[in-house]
Design a protein around this motif. Structure first.
Motif, PDB file in Angstrom:
ATOM      1  N   THR A 323     -12.045 -27.511 -19.615  1.00 56.66           N
ATOM      2  CA  THR A 323     -10.679 -26.966 -19.647  1.00 56.66           C
ATOM      3  C   THR A 323     -10.653 -25.440 -19.704  1.00 56.66           C
ATOM      4  OG1 THR A 323     -10.610 -27.109 -22.047  1.00 56.66           O
ATOM      5  CG2 THR A 323      -9.841 -29.037 -20.833  1.00 56.66           C
ATOM      6  N   TYR A 407     -14.333 -32.733  -9.427  1.00 53.91           N
ATOM      7  CA  TYR A 407     -13.827 -31.385  -9.698  1.00 53.91           C
ATOM      8  C   TYR A 407     -13.580 -30.618  -8.399  1.00 53.91           C
ATOM      9  CZ  TYR A 407     -14.544 -32.677 -14.468  1.00 53.91           C
ATOM     10  OH  TYR A 407     -14.432 -33.329 -15.666  1.00 53.91           O
ATOM     11  N   TYR A 438      -4.635 -27.417  -2.390  1.00 53.26           N
ATOM     12  CA  TYR A 438      -3.953 -26.703  -3.486  1.00 53.26           C
ATOM     13  C   TYR A 438      -3.325 -25.432  -2.919  1.00 53.26           C
ATOM     14  CZ  TYR A 438      -3.042 -24.645  -8.047  1.00 53.26           C
ATOM     15  OH  TYR A 438      -2.415 -24.107  -9.147  1.00 53.26           O
ATOM     16  N   GLU A 446       0.131 -15.742 -16.053  1.00 50.14           N
ATOM     17  CA  GLU A 446      -1.190 -16.134 -16.529  1.00 50.14           C
ATOM     18  C   GLU A 446      -2.157 -14.956 -16.422  1.00 50.14           C
ATOM     19  OE1 GLU A 446      -2.371 -19.160 -17.608  1.00 50.14           O
ATOM     20  OE2 GLU A 446      -0.310 -19.902 -17.673  1.00 50.14           O
ATOM     21  N   PRO A 450      -6.814 -21.258 -13.374  1.00 51.63           N
ATOM     22  CA  PRO A 450      -6.721 -22.585 -14.003  1.00 51.63           C
ATOM     23  C   PRO A 450      -8.116 -23.200 -14.172  1.00 51.63           C
ATOM     24  CG  PRO A 450      -5.557 -22.547 -11.867  1.00 51.63           C
ATOM     25  CD  PRO A 450      -6.196 -21.213 -12.042  1.00 51.63           C
ATOM     26  N   SER A 451      -8.192 -24.321 -14.920  1.00 45.69           N
ATOM     27  CA  SER A 451      -9.499 -24.923 -15.233  1.00 45.69           C
ATOM     28  C   SER A 451      -9.882 -25.977 -14.201  1.00 45.69           C
ATOM     29  CB  SER A 451      -9.418 -25.593 -16.602  1.00 45.69           C
ATOM     30  OG  SER A 451      -8.574 -26.740 -16.497  1.00 45.69           O
ATOM     31  N   GLU A 453     -10.608 -28.932 -14.874  1.00 48.27           N
ATOM     32  CA  GLU A 453      -9.901 -30.144 -15.293  1.00 48.27           C
ATOM     33  C   GLU A 453      -8.527 -30.209 -14.622  1.00 48.27           C
ATOM     34  OE1 GLU A 453      -9.325 -33.651 -16.833  1.00 48.27           O
ATOM     35  OE2 GLU A 453     -11.222 -32.613 -17.228  1.00 48.27           O
ATOM     36  N   LYS A 454      -7.854 -29.057 -14.626  1.00 46.72           N
ATOM     37  CA  LYS A 454      -6.498 -28.997 -14.076  1.00 46.72           C
ATOM     38  C   LYS A 454      -6.519 -29.133 -12.551  1.00 46.72           C
ATOM     39  CE  LYS A 454      -2.280 -26.485 -14.917  1.00 46.72           C
ATOM     40  NZ  LYS A 454      -1.684 -25.217 -15.299  1.00 46.72           N
ATOM     41  N   LEU A 455      -7.645 -28.713 -11.943  1.00 45.26           N
ATOM     42  CA  LEU A 455      -7.730 -28.696 -10.479  1.00 45.26           C
ATOM     43  C   LEU A 455      -8.499 -29.900  -9.930  1.00 45.26           C
ATOM     44  CD1 LEU A 455      -8.544 -24.902 -10.163  1.00 45.26           C
ATOM     45  CD2 LEU A 455      -6.405 -25.989  -9.498  1.00 45.26           C
ATOM     46  N   LYS A 456      -8.675 -30.932 -10.766  1.00 42.19           N
ATOM     47  CA  LYS A 456      -9.402 -32.131 -10.325  1.00 42.19           C
ATOM     48  C   LYS A 456      -8.858 -32.647  -8.997  1.00 42.19           C
ATOM     49  CE  LYS A 456     -11.254 -34.800 -14.180  1.00 42.19           C
ATOM     50  NZ  LYS A 456     -10.930 -35.779 -15.186  1.00 42.19           N
ATOM     51  N   LYS A 458      -8.747 -31.443  -6.164  1.00 42.00           N
ATOM     52  CA  LYS A 458      -8.038 -30.481  -5.303  1.00 42.00           C
ATOM     53  C   LYS A 458      -9.015 -29.721  -4.422  1.00 42.00           C
ATOM     54  CE  LYS A 458      -3.773 -31.122  -6.604  1.00 42.00           C
ATOM     55  NZ  LYS A 458      -2.916 -31.844  -5.634  1.00 42.00           N
TER      56      LYS A 458
END
Length: 957
Positions: A323, A407, A438, A446, A450-451, A453-456, A458
């Motif tokens: 994350t 990922y 994406y 920001e 982003p992490s 995890e957030k971009l899984k 993509k």
């Protein structure tokens, strides 16, 4: 003595391998050890006064005493009764070895000590080779444990569980029940039991046995079958280990196995039931499975099984925090992904993408050009012969994008298309990738990307973007791809303006988180670069920056992604050393996947960790907003505890002949090289001696020690080579991150030059990691303990030159010293307990307590101490009088408990003081610039103050 033939052989100074034993016989049972000792051999006797004598040692025929000659004493005095022996130690683990000035020149693996008498005196010996040392240690341990019940050893070797099992195997295959079988059948049978054996070797063994019995027939009896199997299938080094951990039996029971797994292999939460389960799965004989014991063959199978793999199974899944911002991870990246040959002439090939994505590569490259019929193509612009349709490539990427990792996947787009075909590129990507693309605009609120995890799941496009302040449908942007860099270099006209290319709005809009920008210098970047913008560096440029500004590079990479690509001069597509750039925090180091070799080995090995997901979290010292790290640090890295890696290379199994080696026929002379890769201070390599002409089971038995200052960035590469005067040839290698190593006895599966695992080809090693050098020369250590605290190295805080801040840091000086003292005192106390127990520094406390408890029981099994809890601490109280030796051990144990107590009772207070100082210091972080300017610091002095501030915060952390 010099005429004695067995002694001649035993003393061969060249590499001694098991085949150079007397009568070429391999050790496969206790009786083999005993016959060897009865024949005798020369050993060096070490005295405390630094003198070393050569003496010829033998074991009496009646197995009651050990004798040596020549000696000034009369014959009855130059002997040691087996009944007086207390323990036998392998390695330099006595006072004599530790204080002998010549001890440095004695190999750890050839040294042994016999501890005897009520005062635990030591007879310290050095053998000519590790093999010979192992035979004496195993043989003597066997005799000492058996001295309670005298046995006729020679007869006994045929009643072992192993022989009972082999007889049943033989009887099952002996269809007629005549007790003899054809040689061909026996060969088949042994081959079935041990598939790695060569048929020629088995046949040779039967010939030897027949010749020794002067038989004319080639039929094989039950006894001959058992003998051949034992000699062919016993790995002596595994046999010695079995004897040692089974307390000198020829098999392990569940209790032995449990202690082995806990004390040696570092397994926690082990139960007797789990051990019985292992025995049931690996023991080959029915009797063993029922009674719950594991003989040598089952134990060998177990050690070779995936359960004893060197790679920690925890790391086979994603274990790191996913994350954090994208810029905090190393990302598995490929260069010119479409190539499977060299970059000058190689044609484009779709398999380049298939291979990279299956190896969980997370950053791939597409060079797109105009193709016929308005269909864009991907090709090597140096070789236009076999272009790939862009659409087909995208379809393959879409199918495999998340095959090996969920990922995000970064597509580095090299755009060389006309505006018209750029629009086709966009259509294909939108249609095929759909909502995986994406394209959300980055939020200016920001600060970080982003992490993962957030971009899984993509797909992120890296490329150029039109300026966002102009509403245009197409426009010119600079072309700063690698070719432009190359043409600038070749023209040597660096003042030339970069080339411009046309870009359409649709393609520009696909780029969101990875907008390509040109790097000018760190000052400009830190002020003006947005977190969603990234620079690409050529290898030469990145190397220059890494050498000149290592700290700045690390700080820059905390927030921004950096991509490093191989030099254009590498026309053979050779690879750069990725470690040089990982050390500076560069995330995307592009590798030529098509070119195998040491650099690709490092890359593949590194990304095995974290479940092989293609993302590896960088060390915290490279992520924290305020932290000091320079890859060029000599020695200790502030904020990181150094470790010591102890590696013993024991033996190899089934080494193949090097590819293309024709000169030497079938024989190879292997040796092992251990390379450490990491920050420059950690990089080093060491090698074993060469074992002559043995590829099946060469025994190395050599120990090495490496100080690792930044464990999180360290990797170990084991390479096996064939020693040849023309040039050493590659046999196999294995590369693994230090964080993924499992301690204990492990088999390493070797990989071929192109990276494939080779079946049954392994390296048997012992691994231990300690939190600092417990080894080294003891005089130094005991000296520093005597001098007390003066000789200690404390990590110092630096002066920033800003009074308010320095006053805060001054408060931390005392607690920091206290913390170091508590830790070092505790470690020193543990080391002296280990020394007095006759154990090496890498031994675990569990092993110490085991040794200690066996010593504290008198000959009639009565305990000489009692364990009593005082304020929840376990103290040992003596019962009655004790010999001085035992008093010494108890005093060391006492001190260890005392130091533990100090640590447990005062650690929290000291810890809180340090945390307070760190917090107080951090409150000035935002103000640093202003404070510095107020005090009149500017330029270099100001940045020095900021650097010292970061150093101090890191040390406190």
């Amino acid at each position: 003595i010099s005429q004695d033939p067995s002694n001649q052989k035993c003393g061969r100074k060249k590499t001694v391998s098991f085949s150079s034993m007397p009568s070429e016989k391999k050790i496969s049972s206790a009786s083999d050890c005993i016959s060897f000792m009865q024949a005798g051999c020369e050993l060096k006797k070490v005295r405390p006064n630094s003198r070393i004598y050569n003496r010829f040692f033998t074991l009496d025929p009646d197995l009651q005493a050990l004798r040596w000659e020549p000696s000034k004493k009369d014959l009855e005095k130059a002997k040691l009764d087996i009944s007086a022996i207390k323990e036998i130690r392998l390695g330099k683990n006595t006072e004599t070895f530790r204080n002998n000035g010549l001890a440095d020149q004695i190999s750890e693996d050839c040294a042994l000590s016999v501890i005897h008498g009520e005062n635990y005196e030591s007879l310290d010996l050095v053998a000519n080779s590790a093999d010979v040392a192992n035979i004496w240690v195993s043989g003597l341990r066997y005799l000492v444990s058996r001295s309670k019940q005298p046995l006729d050893l020679m007869e006994n070797s045929h009643n072992t569980p192993r022989f009972a099992w082999l007889k049943t195997v033989f009887e099952a295959a002996d269809i007629d029940g005549n007790g003899i079988m054809l040689e061909d059948t026996s060969v088949e049978l042994i081959k079935k039991l041990n598939p790695t054996l060569k048929e020629s070797k088995i046949r040779l063994k039967f010939k030897e046995i027949q010749k020794s019995k002067e038989k004319l027939t080639t039929r094989v009896t039950k006894e001959e079958f058992c003998e051949a199997f034992s000699e062919l299938c016993t790995r002596p080094e595994v046999y010695f280990l079995l004897v040692q951990i089974s307390k000198n039996k020829e098999y392990l029971d569940a209790n032995d196995l449990m202690l082995f797994l806990e004390a040696e292999q570092g397994v926690t939460h082990i139960t007797e039931e789990m051990c019985l389960d292992i025995i049931r799965r690996y023991e080959l004989s029915q009797e063993g499975r029922l009674k719950g014991f594991l003989a040598i063959d089952g134990f060998t199978q177990y050690l070779l099984s995936p359960e004893c793999d060197i790679f920690d199974p925890e790391h086979k899944k994603v274990v790191q925090d996913m994350t954090q911002p994208l810029s905090h991870y190393y990302i598995n990246a490929s260069h010119n992904t479409y190539l499977i040959e060299d970059q000058l002439r190689g044609p484009a090939d779709i398999n380049g993408y298939v291979r990279a994505l299956k190896m969980s590569c997370r950053s791939i490259e597409l060079d797109v050009c105009d193709g016929p019929d308005n269909e864009p193509i991907i090709c090597n612009r140096n070789n236009m012969t076999s272009p790939l349709a862009f659409r087909n490539v995208i379809e393959v990427i879409n199918k495999l994008a998340f095959f090996a990792s969920e990922y995000p996947l970064i597509l580095c787009l090299g755009n060389h298309c006309s505006v018209q075909q750029q629009k086709v590129v966009v259509q294909h990507m939108k249609r095929i990738f759909g909502n995986k693309l994406y394209t959300e605009a980055p939020l200016s609120s920001e600060v970080y990307l982003p992490s993962p995890e957030k971009l899984k799941m993509k797909i992120i496009v890296k490329g150029k973007k039109l300026p966002c302040d102009q509403d245009i449908l197409e426009g010119e942007v600079t072309d700063e791809d690698e070719e432009a860099e190359i043409s600038r270099r070749l023209s040597e006209d660096f003042s030339r303006e970069p080339r411009l290319i046309w870009l359409c709005k649709e393609l520009s809009d696909l780029v969101s988180l990875c907008k390509s920008v040109q790097y000018k210098d760190f000052e400009t970047s830190m002020k003006a670069q947005n977190y969603w913008e990234m620079c690409s560096f050529s290898e030469a440029e990145a190397s220059r920056i890494a050498n000149e500004y290592p700290e700045d590079f690390v700080n820059y990479n905390k927030k921004f992604l950096s991509r490093v690509y191989p030099s254009a001069m590498r026309i053979d597509s050779s690879n750069l050393n990725p470690q040089d750039f990982w050390n500076c925090g560069c995330q995307i180091v592009a590798m030529n996947y098509q070119t195998p070799g040491p650099m690709m080995d490092l890359h593949t090995g590194w990304f095995l960790q974290n479940g092989g997901c293609g993302y590896v979290l960088r060390p915290s010292v490279m992520r924290d907003e305020v932290s000091y790290f320079s890859a060029n640090t000599k020695g200790i890295v502030p904020g990181v505890s150094p470790q010591v890696l102890h590696v013993k290379i024991i033996s190899g199994q089934n080494f193949p002949k090097p590819k293309g080696a024709c000169a030497k026929g079938d024989v190879i002379d292997p040796y092992v090289c251990i390379e450490i890769h990491g920050i420059p201070a950690d990089c080093t390599e060491q090698r074993t001696k060469t074992v002559q002409q043995n590829s099946d089971n060469p025994i190395f038995d050599e120990s090495f020690e490496f100080q690792i200052n930044l464990p999180e960035l360290a990797m170990i590469r084991f390479v096996v080579l064939d020693d040849d005067y023309i040039g050493d040839e590659f046999i196999g290698q294995y590369t693994i991150p230090l964080e993924c190593l499992q301690a204990g006895y492990r088999h390493i599966p070797l990989r071929s030059f192109v990276g494939d695992i080779m079946e049954h080809v392994t390296l048997f090693v012992h691994i231990a990691i300690t939190n600092r050098s417990g080894g080294g020369k003891a005089q130094k250590r005991s000296l520093s303990v005597r001098i007390g605290k003066k000789a200690r190295e404390y990590t110092m805080l630096r002066n920033t030159g800003l009074k308010t801040i320095d006053d805060i840091f001054k408060l931390a000086v005392h607690p920091l010293r206290e913390a170091t003292d508590m830790r070092e005192n505790m470690q020193n106390a543990m080391v002296s307990v280990k020394e007095l127990c006759g154990l090496p520094p890498i031994a675990s406390l569990k092993q110490c307590i085991l040794t200690l408890s066996s010593r504290l029981v008198s000959s009639d099994n009565a305990p000489s101490v009692t364990l009593c809890m005082k304020d929840a601490f376990p103290y040992l109280e003596p019962l009655g009088t004790m010999p001085d030796v035992q008093k010494k051990v108890l005093a060391a144990y006492d001190l260890m408990i005392q130091e533990s107590r100090v640590l447990i009772e005062t650690a929290d207070i000291t810890h809180d003081k340090i945390v307070q100082c760190q917090k107080a210091g951090m409150e000035f972080h935002e103000e640093l610039h202003n404070l510095g300017t107020k005090e009149g610091l500017k330029g270099r002095k100001l940045s020095k103050a900021i650097e010292s501030f970061a150093w101090n915060i890191t040390v406190l952390k």
